[in-house]
Motif scaffolding. Structure first.
Motif, PDB file in Angstrom:
ATOM      1  N   UNK A 137       0.823  -1.205   0.000  1.00 23.68           N
ATOM      2  CA  UNK A 137       0.000   0.000   0.000  1.00 23.68           C
ATOM      3  C   UNK A 137       0.860   1.259   0.000  1.00 23.68           C
ATOM      4  N   UNK A 138       2.037   1.187   0.654  1.00 22.90           N
ATOM      5  CA  UNK A 138       2.911   2.357   0.735  1.00 22.90           C
ATOM      6  C   UNK A 138       4.364   1.892   0.869  1.00 22.90           C
ATOM      7  N   UNK A 139       5.273   2.804   0.638  1.00 17.68           N
ATOM      8  CA  UNK A 139       6.691   2.488   0.770  1.00 17.68           C
ATOM      9  C   UNK A 139       7.043   2.281   2.238  1.00 17.68           C
ATOM     10  N   UNK A 140       7.995   1.375   2.549  1.00 18.05           N
ATOM     11  CA  UNK A 140       8.397   1.176   3.944  1.00 18.05           C
ATOM     12  C   UNK A 140       9.060   2.427   4.507  1.00 18.05           C
ATOM     13  N   UNK A 141       8.837   2.696   5.779  1.00 17.06           N
ATOM     14  CA  UNK A 141       9.464   3.848   6.426  1.00 17.06           C
ATOM     15  C   UNK A 141      10.924   3.536   6.726  1.00 17.06           C
ATOM     16  N   UNK A 142      11.802   4.516   6.568  1.00 16.51           N
ATOM     17  CA  UNK A 142      13.227   4.271   6.831  1.00 16.51           C
ATOM     18  C   UNK A 142      13.490   4.071   8.316  1.00 16.51           C
ATOM     19  N   UNK A 143      14.485   3.206   8.602  1.00 14.80           N
ATOM     20  CA  UNK A 143      14.910   2.990   9.985  1.00 14.80           C
ATOM     21  C   UNK A 143      13.939   2.141  10.780  1.00 14.80           C
ATOM     22  N   UNK A 144      14.449   1.559  11.870  1.00 17.01           N
ATOM     23  CA  UNK A 144      13.611   0.794  12.787  1.00 17.01           C
ATOM     24  C   UNK A 144      13.214  -0.559  12.219  1.00 17.01           C
ATOM     25  N   UNK A 145      12.477  -1.316  13.012  1.00 13.92           N
ATOM     26  CA  UNK A 145      12.013  -2.628  12.601  1.00 13.92           C
ATOM     27  C   UNK A 145      10.824  -2.501  11.658  1.00 13.92           C
ATOM     28  N   UNK A 146      10.685  -3.462  10.756  1.00 15.57           N
ATOM     29  CA  UNK A 146       9.561  -3.497   9.834  1.00 15.57           C
ATOM     30  C   UNK A 146       8.410  -4.263  10.483  1.00 15.57           C
ATOM     31  N   UNK A 147       7.262  -3.631  10.564  1.00 10.92           N
ATOM     32  CA  UNK A 147       6.079  -4.318  11.049  1.00 10.92           C
ATOM     33  C   UNK A 147       5.523  -5.193   9.935  1.00 10.92           C
ATOM     34  N   UNK A 148       5.118  -6.427  10.252  1.00 11.87           N
ATOM     35  CA  UNK A 148       4.562  -7.296   9.204  1.00 11.87           C
ATOM     36  C   UNK A 148       3.413  -6.613   8.462  1.00 11.87           C
ATOM     37  N   UNK A 149       3.395  -6.789   7.151  1.00 12.20           N
ATOM     38  CA  UNK A 149       2.370  -6.150   6.330  1.00 12.20           C
ATOM     39  C   UNK A 149       1.891  -7.122   5.267  1.00 12.20           C
ATOM     40  N   UNK A 150       0.681  -6.917   4.796  1.00 10.38           N
ATOM     41  CA  UNK A 150       0.156  -7.710   3.703  1.00 10.38           C
ATOM     42  C   UNK A 150       0.609  -7.111   2.380  1.00 10.38           C
ATOM     43  N   UNK A 151       0.901  -7.959   1.425  1.00  7.44           N
ATOM     44  CA  UNK A 151       1.384  -7.511   0.121  1.00  7.44           C
ATOM     45  C   UNK A 151       0.646  -8.265  -0.972  1.00  7.44           C
ATOM     46  N   UNK A 152       0.688  -7.710  -2.162  1.00  5.43           N
ATOM     47  CA  UNK A 152       0.041  -8.318  -3.316  1.00  5.43           C
ATOM     48  C   UNK A 152       1.092  -8.642  -4.368  1.00  5.43           C
ATOM     49  N   UNK A 153       1.080  -9.877  -4.864  1.00  2.00           N
ATOM     50  CA  UNK A 153       1.913 -10.241  -6.008  1.00  2.00           C
ATOM     51  C   UNK A 153       1.031 -10.239  -7.249  1.00  2.00           C
ATOM     52  N   UNK A 154       1.403  -9.423  -8.217  1.00  2.00           N
ATOM     53  CA  UNK A 154       0.733  -9.412  -9.512  1.00  2.00           C
ATOM     54  C   UNK A 154       1.628 -10.141 -10.502  1.00  2.00           C
ATOM     55  N   UNK A 155       1.123 -11.216 -11.068  1.00  2.00           N
ATOM     56  CA  UNK A 155       1.896 -12.041 -12.002  1.00  2.00           C
ATOM     57  C   UNK A 155       1.318 -11.892 -13.405  1.00  2.00           C
ATOM     58  N   UNK A 156       2.193 -11.601 -14.364  1.00  2.00           N
ATOM     59  CA  UNK A 156       1.792 -11.505 -15.765  1.00  2.00           C
ATOM     60  C   UNK A 156       2.507 -12.620 -16.515  1.00  2.00           C
ATOM     61  N   UNK A 157       1.738 -13.570 -17.003  1.00  3.69           N
ATOM     62  CA  UNK A 157       2.306 -14.748 -17.649  1.00  3.69           C
ATOM     63  C   UNK A 157       2.651 -14.446 -19.110  1.00  3.69           C
TER      64      UNK A 157
END
Length: 288
Positions: free
Chosen positions: A38-58
């Motif tokens: 949904x948005x770019x990761x914030x710099x620094x610190x630990x990354x909080x788990x987030x949901x992501x989408x993989x779009x595959x084009x065959x």
């Protein structure tokens, strides 16, 4: 100097352009994948788990969507497994042994396992058998290693004589064979771990600084280089012990423009190139 234009290959559907592109790749079977958040990761610190989408084009244009739950990589590498799942790896590990560095997801986007392959991932490519090939940059002396999809170390460059391996600049994985061009001497290294009598062949090479390499039969092409050679496309022919240079040109975007900020993925005879904003792939095919 001859200029070769990339051929348009795959494009992220416009419906997904509102999301942030975390990373993108082309798998061993030719499908292009984008990992979106949904948005770019914030710099620094630990990354909080987030949901992501993989779009595959065959290759034939079909589009597939896969939701991944609880992704933890800030600067991820992505590839698809042959059975349909995905591998997401953090290119930088906060600790050298980080059990959550690599996440394996099934075809429904559920995490099935995690393991570590070590810090400083330059390349992560899955082969047709489902092995993970990892090439490291110079902050990790591990060089080049092949892992199973469950985290078992299956092959390592530590066990063979490969002088000057400080940084895996270029890595090409096609079928179950890998080709590499490592810093500092930039030899062309052919790796066939399933051939116990001679798993690796090293050929001397005079092309310096390439970040992608394509191989087709006895021909080879190196893409990239230092400074003015940034867009170089250097051709050569393979002998038993060396790469003999034949011609040097330039590789441009399909519209003829220089790529600028880009990334490249090499698979067999093909070099796929993606320029900013990283929503489209072009291809150079040495076999064509």
């Amino acid at each position: 100097m001859q200029e070769t234009a990339l051929v348009p290959y795959a494009r992220l559907p416009r419906a997904h352009h509102d999301r942030h592109v975390l990373t993108s790749t082309v798998d061993v079977f030719g499908a292009a994948h984008w990992l979106l958040a949904e948005r770019a990761p914030k710099p620094g610190g630990d990354v909080q788990p987030f949901d992501a989408l993989v779009v595959s084009v065959h290759p034939y244009g079909d589009v597939e969507l896969t939701e991944l739950s609880a992704v933890r990589a800030r600067w991820p590498r992505l590839d698809r497994l042959p059975e349909g799942g995905f591998v997401v790896a953090a290119s930088r590990a906060r600790r050298y042994e980080d059990a959550d560095q690599v996440q394996v997801f099934d075809e429904l986007g559920r995490e099935t396992s995690t393991f570590s392959v070590g810090d400083a991932i330059e390349h992560l490519l899955v082969d047709e058998a489902g092995h993970l090939w990892v090439g490291h940059f110079d902050e990790n002396p591990a060089g080049i290693r092949r892992w199973s999809a469950t985290g078992r170390l299956a092959w390592t460059s530590d066990g063979v004589h490969l002088p000057g391996l400080m940084d895996c600049y270029a890595l090409n994985v096609s079928g179950t064979v890998a080709w590499a061009c490592p810093y500092t001497d930039f030899p062309l290294v052919e790796i066939r771990p399933d051939r116990p009598d001679r798993p690796m062949k090293v050929r001397a090479n005079t092309v310096r600084g390439a970040h992608a390499v394509a191989v087709h039969g006895e021909r080879v092409a190196f893409y990239g280089g230092y400074g003015e050679d940034r867009d170089r496309l250097a051709h050569g022919e393979l002998t038993e012990t060396s790469v003999e240079p034949t011609e040097i040109g330039l590789l441009a975007l399909p519209d003829g423009a220089p790529p600028g900020r880009r990334q490249a993925v090499a698979r067999g005879s093909r070099i796929y190139v993606q320029a900013e904003p990283f929503t489209a792939w072009g291809v150079f095919d040495l076999s064509g």
